[in-house]
Scaffold this active site. Structure first.
Site, mmCIF file in Angstrom:
data_model
loop_
_atom_site.group_PDB
_atom_site.id
_atom_site.type_symbol
_atom_site.label_atom_id
_atom_site.label_comp_id
_atom_site.label_asym_id
_atom_site.label_seq_id
_atom_site.Cartn_x
_atom_site.Cartn_y
_atom_site.Cartn_z
ATOM 1 N N LYS A 1 21.272 -35.730 37.943
ATOM 2 C CA LYS A 1 21.678 -36.101 39.305
ATOM 3 C C LYS A 1 22.373 -34.937 40.014
ATOM 4 C CE LYS A 1 24.111 -40.020 41.496
ATOM 5 N NZ LYS A 1 24.887 -41.240 41.189
ATOM 6 N N CYS A 51 20.214 -42.628 42.491
ATOM 7 C CA CYS A 51 21.162 -43.339 43.353
ATOM 8 C C CYS A 51 21.614 -42.541 44.572
ATOM 9 C CB CYS A 51 22.332 -43.829 42.505
ATOM 10 S SG CYS A 51 23.168 -45.239 43.289
ATOM 11 N N GLU A 109 19.979 -46.661 37.080
ATOM 12 C CA GLU A 109 20.822 -45.537 36.648
ATOM 13 C C GLU A 109 21.681 -46.022 35.465
ATOM 14 O OE1 GLU A 109 23.556 -44.715 39.805
ATOM 15 O OE2 GLU A 109 24.247 -42.811 38.970
HETATM 16 C C1 ACM Z 1 25.879 -44.137 42.908
HETATM 17 O O1 ACM Z 1 25.412 -43.024 43.115
HETATM 18 N N1 ACM Z 1 25.813 -44.692 41.717
HETATM 19 C C2 ACM Z 1 26.509 -44.901 43.990
#
Ligand code: ACM
Length: 264
Positions: free
Chosen positions: A109, A142, A39
Site C-alpha cells: 500500500k 483501500c 484488506e
Molecule cells: C483504509 O485505508 N483502511 C481506510
C-alpha cells in the site's frame, strides 16, 4: 469473465478462523476468474503495538498464500487479498495476487491511512498490472482510492480491472469509485469489511457496501453495509480498451500533460 468479492467480518488476530470463514463463504463457488478479499482480511486492522503487527506478519509465501492457493484450486479463481507482509525486517500493508499455482504478485500500500503510519512502512512497489487469463488486473489498497493518480496510473498501464481490497471507514469511497472508473474507463472490485473493531484507544467501524463498478460508472454489485456477503458478476474487460467518451473525447488521448505540472 466472472469476477466478485467476499465481504467479511474479520475477527482480530484469529487468522485460522478467518480463513475458515472465507472458505465457508466460498463453499459453493466454482468456475470464477477473479475474487477480491478485503484488506488485512485474516488479521484485522486495529493494532495496538508494533509487536502485535509483527506477530501477525508473514513472508509472501506464508500461510495466507497457502490458504489462497487452496481457494484458487477449489474455485479456479485468481484471488487478491490483503495481509501483513514482513520483508527485510520491515512491515507492509500488502495485498497478494494468488492462483492455484502460487503467488503471482505482491503490492504494498502506497498511501497509509491514519495510524497505519505507525505500524507499517509505506509501500515501495510500483503500480503494475498482471495478465490474468488474458485480462490486465492492477491492485490498489483501500485509502489509495483517495489519490486519483493511482487509478489513473493503473489505467495508463493498461489495467482493465482494479482489484481493491479495503477496510473502509469513511463514507466516500463507494461513490468515488464511480468517478474513478468512469474517468479511466475500467472496472473496479472493492472488497470491504463490516463490523466494529474496538482495540486499545481506537474504534473503527467498517462501512461494508463492497462494490463492483463498471467502466461507465455504473454499479454492478453493491453489498449491504452490515452483513457478510459474496457476489459475482459477468463483466467484459475488453470493452475497457475503448477509452472514448464520445466522438470527440478520449480519457487517455485528451490529457494535456504538458500543462499539468509546470507551475507546481
Ligand atoms: C483504509 O485505508 N483502511 C481506510
Amino acid at each position: 469473465m466472472k469476477v466478485g468479492y467476499v465481504q467479511l467480518k474479520t475477527e482480530f488476530g484469529e487468522k485460522q478462523s478467518n480463513f475458515d470463514k472465507v472458505s465457508d463463504l466460498l463453499k459453493e463457488v466454482q468456475d470464477i476468474d477473479l475474487i477480491v478479499l478485503p484488506e488485512l482480511f485474516a488479521t484485522g486492522y486495529t493494532f495496538t503495538s508494533i509487536e502485535e503487527v509483527e506477530s501477525l506478519s508473514e513472508i509472501k509465501d506464508g500461510e495466507t498464500s497457502q490458504f489462497l492457493q487452496e481457494m484458487g484450486k477449489r474455485t479456479d479463481a485468481v484471488i487478491v487479498g490483503g495481509f501483513v507482509e514482513k520483508f527485510e525486517n520491515k512491515l507492509y500493508n500488502s495485498a497478494m495476487m494468488v492462483s492455484k499455482d502460487g503467488v503471482i504478485d505482491v503490492y504494498r500500500k502506497l498511501h497509509l491511512f491514519n495510524k497505519e503510519r505507525k505500524w507499517f512502512s509505506p509501500g515501495n512497489t510500483n503500480l503494475k498490472v498482471n495478465n490474468i487469463k488474458g485480462t490486465k488486473v492492477g491492485i490498489m489498497i483501500c485509502f489509495d482510492w483517495t489519490f486519483p493518480e493511482v487509478a489513473r496510473t493503473l489505467s495508463l498501464l493498461g489495467a482493465e480491472i482494479i482489484a481493491h481490497p479495503a477496510n473502509l471507514v469513511m463514507p466516500y469511497c463507494q461513490n468515488a469509485m464511480k468517478t474513478r472508473c468512469f474517468c479511466n474507463k475500467l472496472y473496479a472490485i472493492t472488497a470491504n469489511r463490516i463490523g466494529t473493531e474496538k482495540r486499545g484507544e481506537d474504534t473503527f467501524e467498517f462501512t461494508g457496501r463492497s462494490q463492483i463498478t463498471s467502466f461507465n460508472g455504473e454499479v454492478l454489485s453493491s453489498a449491504p453495509f452490515d452483513r457478510e456477503f459474496v457476489d459475482f458478476v459477468e463483466i467484459f474487460p475488453k470493452k475497457t480498451q475503448d477509452k472514448n467518451i464520445n466522438q470527440y473525447n478520449n480519457v487517455h488521448d485528451d490529457r494535456r500533460e504538458e500543462y499539468y505540472w509546470n507551475n507546481i
